[in-house]
Each structure stands twice: as structure tokens, then as C-alpha cells.
Design a protein around this motif. Structure first.
Motif, mmCIF file in Angstrom:
data_model
loop_
_atom_site.group_PDB
_atom_site.id
_atom_site.type_symbol
_atom_site.label_atom_id
_atom_site.label_comp_id
_atom_site.label_asym_id
_atom_site.label_seq_id
_atom_site.Cartn_x
_atom_site.Cartn_y
_atom_site.Cartn_z
ATOM 1 N N TYR A 194 0.857 -1.195 0.000
ATOM 2 C CA TYR A 194 0.000 0.000 0.000
ATOM 3 C C TYR A 194 0.886 1.234 0.000
ATOM 4 C CZ TYR A 194 -3.631 3.380 1.167
ATOM 5 O OH TYR A 194 -4.494 4.446 1.118
ATOM 6 N N ARG A 195 0.548 2.191 -0.875
ATOM 7 C CA ARG A 195 1.263 3.465 -0.913
ATOM 8 C C ARG A 195 0.317 4.561 -0.424
ATOM 9 N NH1 ARG A 195 5.888 4.658 -3.230
ATOM 10 N NH2 ARG A 195 5.882 2.729 -4.464
ATOM 11 N N LEU A 196 0.758 5.309 0.586
ATOM 12 C CA LEU A 196 -0.136 6.330 1.136
ATOM 13 C C LEU A 196 -0.402 7.430 0.113
ATOM 14 C CD1 LEU A 196 0.831 4.862 3.799
ATOM 15 C CD2 LEU A 196 0.080 6.966 4.918
ATOM 16 N N GLU A 197 -1.608 7.928 0.158
ATOM 17 C CA GLU A 197 -2.029 8.982 -0.774
ATOM 18 C C GLU A 197 -1.751 10.351 -0.170
ATOM 19 O OE1 GLU A 197 -6.150 8.234 -1.551
ATOM 20 O OE2 GLU A 197 -5.769 6.199 -2.308
ATOM 21 N N GLU A 198 -1.799 11.357 -1.037
ATOM 22 C CA GLU A 198 -1.659 12.754 -0.612
ATOM 23 C C GLU A 198 -2.627 13.035 0.541
ATOM 24 O OE1 GLU A 198 0.084 16.510 -1.094
ATOM 25 O OE2 GLU A 198 0.398 14.885 -2.533
ATOM 26 N N GLY A 199 -2.112 13.612 1.624
ATOM 27 C CA GLY A 199 -2.986 13.977 2.744
ATOM 28 C C GLY A 199 -3.144 12.892 3.794
ATOM 29 N N GLU A 200 -2.674 11.678 3.494
ATOM 30 C CA GLU A 200 -2.819 10.606 4.491
ATOM 31 C C GLU A 200 -1.731 10.651 5.561
ATOM 32 O OE1 GLU A 200 -5.462 7.052 2.606
ATOM 33 O OE2 GLU A 200 -3.314 6.901 2.196
ATOM 34 N N GLY A 201 -0.692 11.466 5.343
ATOM 35 C CA GLY A 201 0.380 11.582 6.328
ATOM 36 C C GLY A 201 1.444 10.514 6.142
ATOM 37 N N LEU A 202 2.227 10.296 7.207
ATOM 38 C CA LEU A 202 3.306 9.299 7.183
ATOM 39 C C LEU A 202 2.823 8.022 7.867
ATOM 40 C CD1 LEU A 202 6.417 11.339 8.478
ATOM 41 C CD2 LEU A 202 5.882 10.787 6.114
ATOM 42 N N PRO A 203 3.047 6.862 7.258
ATOM 43 C CA PRO A 203 2.672 5.622 7.938
ATOM 44 C C PRO A 203 3.564 5.438 9.170
ATOM 45 C CG PRO A 203 3.996 5.126 5.997
ATOM 46 C CD PRO A 203 3.769 6.608 5.990
ATOM 47 N N ASP A 204 2.948 5.105 10.296
ATOM 48 C CA ASP A 204 3.689 5.006 11.552
ATOM 49 C C ASP A 204 3.484 3.606 12.135
ATOM 50 O OD1 ASP A 204 4.967 5.570 14.013
ATOM 51 O OD2 ASP A 204 4.255 7.626 14.038
ATOM 52 N N GLY A 205 2.933 3.493 13.332
ATOM 53 C CA GLY A 205 2.714 2.170 13.922
ATOM 54 C C GLY A 205 1.561 1.441 13.255
ATOM 55 N N MET A 206 1.532 0.113 13.414
ATOM 56 C CA MET A 206 0.575 -0.709 12.662
ATOM 57 C C MET A 206 0.207 -1.939 13.486
ATOM 58 S SD MET A 206 1.283 -2.358 8.880
ATOM 59 C CE MET A 206 2.925 -3.004 9.249
ATOM 60 N N THR A 207 -1.022 -2.426 13.252
ATOM 61 C CA THR A 207 -1.435 -3.689 13.870
ATOM 62 C C THR A 207 -2.287 -4.479 12.890
ATOM 63 O OG1 THR A 207 -2.308 -4.667 15.899
ATOM 64 C CG2 THR A 207 -3.596 -2.874 14.955
ATOM 65 N N GLY A 208 -2.342 -5.798 13.083
ATOM 66 C CA GLY A 208 -3.176 -6.661 12.249
ATOM 67 C C GLY A 208 -4.432 -7.066 12.987
ATOM 68 N N ASP A 209 -5.478 -7.429 12.228
ATOM 69 C CA ASP A 209 -6.712 -7.898 12.864
ATOM 70 C C ASP A 209 -6.909 -9.395 12.614
ATOM 71 O OD1 ASP A 209 -7.899 -8.163 10.312
ATOM 72 O OD2 ASP A 209 -8.843 -6.187 10.409
ATOM 73 N N ALA A 210 -8.003 -9.923 13.149
ATOM 74 C CA ALA A 210 -8.257 -11.368 13.071
ATOM 75 C C ALA A 210 -8.616 -11.815 11.661
ATOM 76 C CB ALA A 210 -9.379 -11.744 14.041
ATOM 77 N N ASP A 211 -8.879 -10.844 10.749
ATOM 78 C CA ASP A 211 -9.158 -11.162 9.348
ATOM 79 C C ASP A 211 -7.906 -11.055 8.475
ATOM 80 O OD1 ASP A 211 -11.886 -11.469 9.955
ATOM 81 O OD2 ASP A 211 -12.236 -9.312 9.729
ATOM 82 N N GLY A 212 -6.757 -10.741 9.099
ATOM 83 C CA GLY A 212 -5.514 -10.630 8.340
ATOM 84 C C GLY A 212 -5.318 -9.293 7.663
ATOM 85 N N ARG A 213 -6.140 -8.328 8.027
ATOM 86 C CA ARG A 213 -5.993 -6.982 7.450
ATOM 87 C C ARG A 213 -5.214 -6.087 8.402
ATOM 88 N NH1 ARG A 213 -12.026 -7.697 5.121
ATOM 89 N NH2 ARG A 213 -11.396 -8.603 3.110
ATOM 90 N N LEU A 214 -4.781 -4.954 7.893
ATOM 91 C CA LEU A 214 -3.870 -4.089 8.643
ATOM 92 C C LEU A 214 -4.525 -2.756 8.987
ATOM 93 C CD1 LEU A 214 -0.659 -4.687 6.475
ATOM 94 C CD2 LEU A 214 -1.248 -5.793 8.643
ATOM 95 N N TRP A 215 -4.127 -2.220 10.138
ATOM 96 C CA TRP A 215 -4.566 -0.902 10.600
ATOM 97 C C TRP A 215 -3.303 -0.074 10.813
ATOM 98 C CZ3 TRP A 215 -9.893 0.060 11.419
ATOM 99 C CH2 TRP A 215 -10.721 -1.067 11.227
ATOM 100 N N VAL A 216 -3.213 1.043 10.107
ATOM 101 C CA VAL A 216 -1.990 1.846 10.097
ATOM 102 C C VAL A 216 -2.293 3.243 10.625
ATOM 103 C CG1 VAL A 216 -0.115 2.754 8.666
ATOM 104 C CG2 VAL A 216 -1.193 0.568 8.052
ATOM 105 N N ALA A 217 -1.581 3.643 11.685
ATOM 106 C CA ALA A 217 -1.700 5.009 12.198
ATOM 107 C C ALA A 217 -0.897 5.937 11.300
ATOM 108 C CB ALA A 217 -1.182 5.073 13.632
#
Length: 299
Positions: A194-217
Motif C-alpha cells: 500500500y502506498r499512502l495517498e496525498e494527505g494521508e500523512g506518514l505511515p507510523d505504527g501498525m497492527t493486524g486484525d483477526a481477518d488478516g488486514r492491517l490498521w496503520v496510524a
């Protein structure tokens, strides 16, 4: 669609809050204040917060199988005994780069610790480029360097089958994946998911969920994004009342609460007035997904 609610549960407790981790056995949330040089432990049931002074910058804290915690303090991986308020150095990294410090760290499903470093910051997110590395520390405290020339070593997690390692070098503005051999700890075949889009900021800490998807601060983005690493699609954006969102983890009795840390360092007086909750820790409920338990370091 479930109704998402964002609530500040720990007010302005950190200059740079980072690395939240839910400790199942204690029903507490651990997180660090990097610049404030503290590890915090917060209990949702009592709303009490306890703190441990580290004396140097602290990038992450994780539970340890043999008891207590392990943290990244300065350039050292240290054992933390909360009851005695004592730290014991286990290993040191980047001995040749005295200005470096440990940043994010996380434990893989078999108990191996991965931890990354970064160069000296002039101000938040402005660093000496390509000074950092990514290391792993196994149960006998052997250290392996996997990557060098990293700008800001950050978010990490694994796929459900443990065959893929997800990793963020913040200034690249991408979430990357590697093939992962959980037996040897070897990583390879790096690619962008995944490449962050304009305005999304800098990808920082991250966690995974029980469905195997990611949550990125997203630092300076005021949000956490929910992405599918298989399709590279952003599924959801959670907006927060602070711009400097730093990291996230799932917790609570059934891992359905998403905890998000933030920073206040770098905000001027006007910014602090506009974002009075900066540096606080937030709880997001109603997401309709669950997280996974955190892993404990086997060393």
C-alpha cells in the motif's frame, strides 16, 4: 455499517505516545512516551495509569514470557521489572552509531523480537536519513540484522499464516511486505502492498486484525487507515481529533477495541489549542472487527 465511536481514554499523557500493546493476563494497556522517557501502564477497569521512568528515549515495550516486559531504551533491549522499577540491559544494537535510537518493536508468533532503529531527529519525523536498521533478537539473545539504510523503522505485523511480514519505513510512504520464514526468521522478496495517498500523512505504527488486514496510524494525517494487504485497497479511514496519530493495537476483553496513541511534540501553542487532546490515547469502538492477542518475547 457499525457506528464507530472515538473516545480519549488517557488524556495528554505523552509527548510522543507509541507502541501500544494489550497485555491479556493483566487486562492493561502498555504504551511508551518516547521523548518523555516513560513506559505507561493503564487499566481500563480502574482508569489508573502507572509509569516507569527509563532515563533515555524508549521506542517500544512488549510482554516477556518469563515475566515482566522487554523494552527498547536508547540502543539497548532491556528487561523491565515493574515491581522493583529496575531495568537490565540484554543486548545493544547499532554500537557504531551512537546517535541512533530504537524505535518500534514487535514480537513474532514464535516469540522472536523484531526491533528497528533510526537516526537522530532534528525535530519530529526529520531525521538523518538511512541511518537505521531492522534487527531480530531470538530466545538466546542472538541478534541478526535484516535491513540497513532505513530512515524511520516503524510498524510491523505478520499475516495469519505467518508467511508474510509487514513493515513500514515511514519516509518511504509505503506499507511493505516480505516473505517470512518463521523457523529461521529470514525475510526476503520485499514489495509494496500500500502506498499512502496525498494527505494521508506518514505511515507510523501498525497492527493486524483477526481477518488478516492491517490498521496503520498515519502521523500528521489525523487518522488510522484499514487496508487489505492482499488487494492493496484501503477499506476504511478512522478520523481522530489529533493530527499526530502514532500507533495502534487491539485490546479489551474480546480484542474489539482499537487503541490509538498520539503525540504532542512539535505542535506550537496554536496547534495545542486547536488539538487539546494531542498526546492522548484513544479508544475506537464499533469497528465490527477483532484483533489478535499480542505475542510475548521468548528470550
Amino acid at each position: 455499517m457499525s457506528s464507530v465511536k472515538v473516545e480519549c481514554v488517557v488524556k495528554a499523557s505523552a509527548l510522543i505516545g507509541e507502541g501500544p500493546v494489550w497485555v491479556e493476563s493483566e487486562q492493561t494497556l502498555l504504551f511508551v512516551d518516547i521523548s518523555g522517557q516513560k513506559i505507561h501502564r493503564w487499566s481500563p477497569s480502574t482508569n489508573q495509569i502507572e509509569s516507569f521512568e527509563t532515563g533515555e528515549t524508549v521506542g517500544f515495550v512488549v510482554p516477556r514470557r518469563s515475566g515482566g516486559y522487554v523494552a527498547g531504551v536508547g540502543r539497548s533491549i532491556v528487561a523491565v521489572d515493574w515491581s522493583t522499577q529496575m531495568m537490565t540491559s540484554l543486548v545493544e544494537v547499532d554500537e557504531d552509531k551512537k546517535n541512533n535510537r530504537l524505535n518500534d518493536g514487535k514480537v513474532d508468533p514464535i516469540g522472536r523480537l523484531l526491533a528497528g532503529t533510526m537516526g537522530k531527529e532534528k525535530r519530529p519525523a526529520e531525521v538523518q536519513r538511512q541511518q537505521g536498521s531492522l534487527f531480530s533478537v531470538n530466545s538466546d539473545l542472538g541478534v541478526t540484522k535484516h535491513l540497513s539504510q532505513v530512515d524511520i523503522s516503524n510498524g510491523m505485523d505478520w499475516s495469519l499464516d505467518q508467511k508474510t511480514f509487514f513493515y513500514i519505513d515511514s519516509l518511504s510512504l509505503t506499507v511493505d511486505a516480505f516473505d517470512y520464514d518463521s523457523h529461521s526468521g529470514h525475510i526476503g522478496n520485499r514489495r509494496v502492498v500500500y502506498r499512502l495517498e496525498e494527505g494521508e500523512g506518514l505511515p507510523d505504527g501498525m497492527t493486524g486484525d483477526a481477518d488478516g488486514r492491517l490498521w496503520v496510524a498515519c502521523y500528521n494525517g489525523g487518522r488510522v487507515i484499514h487496508i487489505d494487504p492482499v488487494t492493496g485497497v484501503r477499506l476504511q479511514t478512522i478520523s481522530l481529533p489529533v493530527m499526530k496519530t502514532t500507533s495502534c493495537c487491539f485490546g479489551g476483553p474480546d480484542y474489539s477495541d482499537l487503541y490509538v496513541t498520539s503525540a504532542s511534540l512539535g505542535l506550537d501553542q496554536s496547534g495545542k489549542r486547536q488539538q487539546p487532546l494531542s498526546g492522548g490515547t484513544f479508544k475506537v469502538t464499533g469497528l465490527g472487527v477483532k484483533g489478535r492477542p499480542s505475542n510475548s518475547f521468548s528470550g
